[in-house]
Design a protein around this motif. Structure first.
Motif, PDB file in Angstrom:
ATOM      1  N   ALA A  24       0.828  -1.203   0.000  1.00 10.03           N
ATOM      2  CA  ALA A  24       0.000   0.000   0.000  1.00 10.03           C
ATOM      3  C   ALA A  24       0.862   1.252   0.000  1.00 10.03           C
ATOM      4  CB  ALA A  24      -0.910   0.010   1.224  1.00 10.03           C
ATOM      5  N   PHE A  29      -1.125   4.297   6.132  1.00  8.04           N
ATOM      6  CA  PHE A  29      -1.525   2.892   6.199  1.00  8.04           C
ATOM      7  C   PHE A  29      -1.936   2.470   7.596  1.00  8.04           C
ATOM      8  CE2 PHE A  29      -1.708  -1.361   4.681  1.00  8.04           C
ATOM      9  CZ  PHE A  29      -1.163  -2.181   5.670  1.00  8.04           C
ATOM     10  N   LYS A  77       4.006  -1.173   5.431  1.00  9.22           N
ATOM     11  CA  LYS A  77       2.779  -0.844   4.705  1.00  9.22           C
ATOM     12  C   LYS A  77       2.328  -2.024   3.847  1.00  9.22           C
ATOM     13  CE  LYS A  77       3.752   4.118   4.589  1.00  9.22           C
ATOM     14  NZ  LYS A  77       3.824   5.338   3.767  1.00  9.22           N
ATOM     15  N   ARG A  98      -8.643  -0.756   1.243  1.00 12.76           N
ATOM     16  CA  ARG A  98      -8.645   0.077   2.453  1.00 12.76           C
ATOM     17  C   ARG A  98     -10.095   0.263   2.910  1.00 12.76           C
ATOM     18  NH1 ARG A  98      -7.025   6.412   2.789  1.00 12.76           N
ATOM     19  NH2 ARG A  98      -7.701   6.305   0.615  1.00 12.76           N
TER      20      ARG A  98
END
Length: 114
Positions: A24, A29, A77, A98
């Motif tokens: 990500a 994050f 992340k 997400r």
């Protein structure tokens, strides 16, 4: 901009294992819960697993409970999905997402077949 890049998919025999990864970027994050979804041919996208921002709480679809494990590394992340005892019905494109935002990566194909 927000990017989610899934990897680790492939062809595996029934009973085998795979570990999916999602990298990500573009957002904080550690501040968000993350999810893994999957979409099989001709079917709607379904939620497979979720993990809280701190990693302290996880949830799983009944179909994968006891076989899949979601985890995350906030320093890197990354979010992961360890998949064991794979079945043909686990065949799908797997996506990370997400929480609360409609950003999707390209997905990674998982095929379980002998």
């Amino acid at each position: 901009q927000v990017q989610l890049v899934e990897s680790g998919g492939g062809l595996v025999q029934p009973g085998g294992s795979l570990r999916l990864s999602c990298a990500a970027s573009g957002f904080t994050f550690s501040g968000y819960a993350m999810m893994w979804y999957r979409q099989a041919p001709g079917k709607e996208r379904e939620l497979v697993a979720s993990i809280a921002s701190t990693g302290g709480t996880t949830n799983y679809a009944d179909s994968v409970k006891g076989r899949f494990t979601i985890s995350r590394d906030n320093a890197k992340k990354m979010v992961y999905l360890q998949m064991n005892s794979l079945r043909p019905e686990d065949t799908a494109v797997y996506y990370c997402k997400r929480h609360l935002f409609n950003n999707w990566g390209q997905g990674t194909q998982v095929t379980v077949s002998s």
